[in-house]
Write an enzyme that holds these catalytic residues in place. Structure first.
Site, mmCIF file in Angstrom:
data_model
loop_
_atom_site.group_PDB
_atom_site.id
_atom_site.type_symbol
_atom_site.label_atom_id
_atom_site.label_comp_id
_atom_site.label_asym_id
_atom_site.label_seq_id
_atom_site.Cartn_x
_atom_site.Cartn_y
_atom_site.Cartn_z
ATOM 1 N N CYS A 1 -0.753 5.625 10.038
ATOM 2 C CA CYS A 1 0.436 4.902 10.496
ATOM 3 C C CYS A 1 0.058 3.560 11.099
ATOM 4 O O CYS A 1 -0.803 3.481 11.967
ATOM 5 C CB CYS A 1 1.144 5.682 11.589
ATOM 6 S SG CYS A 1 1.955 7.132 11.017
ATOM 7 N N GLU B 1 0.836 -1.194 0.000
ATOM 8 C CA GLU B 1 0.000 0.000 0.000
ATOM 9 C C GLU B 1 0.875 1.250 0.000
ATOM 10 O O GLU B 1 1.955 1.259 0.581
ATOM 11 C CB GLU B 1 -0.902 -0.014 1.236
ATOM 12 C CG GLU B 1 -1.746 -1.276 1.257
ATOM 13 C CD GLU B 1 -2.653 -1.429 2.477
ATOM 14 O OE1 GLU B 1 -3.593 -2.212 2.371
ATOM 15 O OE2 GLU B 1 -2.419 -0.769 3.497
ATOM 16 N N CYS C 1 6.341 -7.294 7.232
ATOM 17 C CA CYS C 1 7.489 -6.867 8.038
ATOM 18 C C CYS C 1 7.805 -7.969 9.036
ATOM 19 O O CYS C 1 6.907 -8.597 9.597
ATOM 20 C CB CYS C 1 7.160 -5.575 8.784
ATOM 21 S SG CYS C 1 8.551 -4.954 9.768
ATOM 22 N N CYS D 1 3.779 8.354 1.257
ATOM 23 C CA CYS D 1 4.271 7.402 2.247
ATOM 24 C C CYS D 1 4.495 6.066 1.530
ATOM 25 O O CYS D 1 3.557 5.465 0.991
ATOM 26 C CB CYS D 1 3.237 7.269 3.373
ATOM 27 S SG CYS D 1 3.749 6.119 4.658
ATOM 28 N N CYS E 1 6.244 -5.780 15.788
ATOM 29 C CA CYS E 1 5.838 -4.842 16.845
ATOM 30 C C CYS E 1 4.365 -5.099 17.177
ATOM 31 O O CYS E 1 3.539 -5.255 16.266
ATOM 32 C CB CYS E 1 6.054 -3.405 16.398
ATOM 33 S SG CYS E 1 7.750 -3.094 15.879
ATOM 34 N N CYS F 1 1.262 -2.988 15.627
ATOM 35 C CA CYS F 1 1.304 -2.627 14.210
ATOM 36 C C CYS F 1 0.621 -3.680 13.342
ATOM 37 O O CYS F 1 0.913 -4.875 13.456
ATOM 38 C CB CYS F 1 2.759 -2.465 13.776
ATOM 39 S SG CYS F 1 2.968 -2.182 12.017
HETATM 40 N N1 SAH Z 1 9.182 0.011 10.188
HETATM 41 C C1 SAH Z 1 9.411 1.393 10.345
HETATM 42 C C2 SAH Z 1 8.590 2.254 9.412
HETATM 43 C C3 SAH Z 1 7.153 1.873 9.205
HETATM 44 S S1 SAH Z 1 6.085 2.103 10.558
HETATM 45 C C4 SAH Z 1 9.220 1.802 11.801
HETATM 46 O O1 SAH Z 1 8.715 1.002 12.575
HETATM 47 O O2 SAH Z 1 9.608 2.906 12.149
HETATM 48 C C5 SAH Z 1 5.904 3.861 10.620
HETATM 49 C C6 SAH Z 1 5.531 4.409 11.996
HETATM 50 O O3 SAH Z 1 4.203 4.023 12.346
HETATM 51 C C7 SAH Z 1 6.426 3.883 13.103
HETATM 52 O O4 SAH Z 1 6.820 4.898 13.979
HETATM 53 C C8 SAH Z 1 5.512 2.907 13.812
HETATM 54 O O5 SAH Z 1 5.913 2.694 15.128
HETATM 55 C C9 SAH Z 1 4.194 3.580 13.694
HETATM 56 N N2 SAH Z 1 3.052 2.703 13.921
HETATM 57 C C10 SAH Z 1 2.964 1.378 13.731
HETATM 58 N N3 SAH Z 1 1.733 0.924 14.046
HETATM 59 C C11 SAH Z 1 1.023 2.007 14.447
HETATM 60 C C12 SAH Z 1 -0.325 2.195 14.859
HETATM 61 N N4 SAH Z 1 -1.198 1.196 14.880
HETATM 62 N N5 SAH Z 1 -0.713 3.442 15.197
HETATM 63 C C13 SAH Z 1 0.140 4.483 15.110
HETATM 64 N N6 SAH Z 1 1.408 4.364 14.694
HETATM 65 C C14 SAH Z 1 1.850 3.138 14.364
HETATM 66 FE FE1 SF4 Z 2 7.546 -3.371 11.113
HETATM 67 FE FE2 SF4 Z 2 5.323 -2.217 11.965
HETATM 68 FE FE3 SF4 Z 2 7.360 -2.584 13.651
HETATM 69 FE FE4 SF4 Z 2 7.583 -0.754 11.694
HETATM 70 S S1 SF4 Z 2 6.129 -0.714 13.412
HETATM 71 S S2 SF4 Z 2 9.086 -2.300 12.302
HETATM 72 S S3 SF4 Z 2 6.385 -1.783 10.064
HETATM 73 S S4 SF4 Z 2 6.162 -4.206 12.654
#
Ligand code: SAH
Ligand code: SF4
Length: 387
Positions: free
Chosen positions: A378, A93, A113, A106, A117, A120
């Site tokens: 995000c 996406e 991934c 973006c 986390c 996410c």
């Molecule tokens: N993998 C990278 C970039 C993609 S995620 C990273 O983790 O930084 C981009 C941003 O979105 C990151 O700061 C991540 O922590 C945040 N993010 C992930 N899931 C989210 C959610 N459900 N709500 C708000 N931010 C989120």
């Molecule tokens: Fe991967 Fe989501 Fe963690 Fe970013 S926040 S490193 S996209 S699992």
């Protein structure tokens, strides 16, 4: 052998291909200009090329690797999410966000991934595969064309459903007339995936997009967000191209961070912050720390204080001799992910958390979200396989 993908080639690669085809070098530069300046992705429309060459390009190379499955809109059309299917069926996406004075895309860097986390949507599915350089570059070119179509269709912001909650129009204080945004002005590598886990391909995409002979995106207009791969941060510090760095921190101590961001086991806070200090020392650039606020998990005032001390370089004992990190904190109220037991911090808790940081002298803002209702915000990009 599949046809070579044009968007995987830099200018030197294209020159080599054209040389193999017995063509003069200036033809490669013409094609490169068509791809990255004119945003043409159909050889038939490259009318400055001889028709034989156009036919050869059409039959012996691949232009678009991404097949658009769907585009969704929100925020009165100013947030546009494209869902793309890759040739092997994986789905990614890309989100275009149009503001009065800029347009940001973006970009996804991986299908899925591996980092897992807990908050996410992308992390829930695991890693399908790394994206190629061309697949990243194509997302930006899609956004550029999409912006142009949107402008051409006369859907300027004045026509959009653009009222704030208080009834005022949010573009009213735009510094320039809205219709003058003629191109994508910012690229953020914050879509699906961990860019620094796909370093070489991702960096080649940055260089391609930066190339003044082509797309010509300023380094300072590009931002990479990383989960905190300390080795990648150290590598980036030596690249000599001043793109912006955002680091996803989310917790002030190792126990909590490991629970939220499992890769913290490999790159614990001390290592991550040491790498970050190396980065700021070498580049002189300020980094951003992203901090997703989860109600009751990482949003207590004492955690804000611990974070502030960490970033000011203070120890728990309170010595104020530490060296502050050159940084800024970006608080992100969590965007709900279906099926997750986690909760989004209430507004007052966000404000209180921010205040603790500000009082301690740490620059801190709260991110304004876009695209929540089309799961474009995000961490809501889930992808998966095409149906
Ligand atoms: N993998 C990278 C970039 C993609 S995620 C990273 O983790 O930084 C981009 C941003 O979105 C990151 O700061 C991540 O922590 C945040 N993010 C992930 N899931 C989210 C959610 N459900 N709500 C708000 N931010 C989120
Ligand atoms: Fe991967 Fe989501 Fe963690 Fe970013 S926040 S490193 S996209 S699992």
């Amino acid at each position: 052998m599949p046809n070579p993908a044009l968007y995987d080639m830099n200018l030197a690669d294209l020159e080599a291909l054209l040389r193999d085809w017995g063509q003069p070098a200036f033809r490669a530069r013409q094609i490169y200009r068509q791809l990255y300046v004119n945003l043409v992705h159909d050889p038939a429309l490259m009318t400055d090329l001889p028709s034989r060459l156009r036919e050869r390009l059409a039959t012996e190379t691949t232009f678009d690797a991404l097949r658009r499955v769907r585009t969704q809109e929100a925020d009165g059309g100013t947030t546009r999410k494209a869902i793309f299917a890759l040739p092997d069926g994986a789905v990614i996406e890309t989100v275009l966000m149009i503001y009065p004075d800029r347009a940001t895309v973006c970009v996804s860097t991986q299908a899925g991934c591996a980092m897992g986390c807990v908050f996410c949507a992308t992390g829930k599915r695991g890693l399908l595969r790394n994206l190629s350089t061309g697949e990243m570059v194509e997302q930006v070119l899609w956004a550029s064309r999409e912006l142009r179509h949107w402008q051409d269709a006369g859907s300027g912001l004045q026509d959009a459903d653009d009222r704030r909650d208080d009834g005022t129009r949010w573009w009213a204080d735009a510094p320039i007339p809205v219709r003058q945004i003629s191109r994508v002005s910012n690229i953020v590598f914050m879509g699906m995936g961990e860019p620094l886990a796909n370093y070489d391909r991702w960096w080649a995409a940055v260089q391609r997009l930066h190339d003044p002979q082509g797309f010509n995106m300023g380094a300072r207009s590009m931002t990479v967000s990383t989960v905190g791969l300390a080795d990648g941060i150290r590598r980036l510090a030596h690249e000599g191209l001043p793109i912006n760095l955002a680091i996803s921190l989310h917790a002030p101590d190792d126990a909590l961070r490991s629970a939220l961001v499992p890769i913290n086991e490999h790159f614990p806070l001390a290592d991550l912050l040491a790498a970050t200090r190396e980065y700021t020392a070498l580049t002189g650039r300020r980094v951003s720390f992203e901090y997703v606020l989860l109600q009751g998990r990482n949003d207590h005032p004492h955690q804000a204080l611990a974070l502030a001390k960490l970033l000011r370089g203070h120890t728990a004992e309170g010595a104020d001799r530490g060296v502050p990190l050159l940084c800024h904190v970006n608080l992100i109220p969590w965007n709900p992910v279906p099926g997750s037991p986690l909760g989004r911090s209430e507004h007052l808790r966000v404000a209180a958390f921010q205040q603790v940081l500000l009082d301690y002298g740490v620059a801190c803002t709260v991110r304004v979200e876009r695209g929540g209702e089309i799961a474009a915000a995000c961490g809501q990009l889930a992808g998966g396989h095409a149906a």
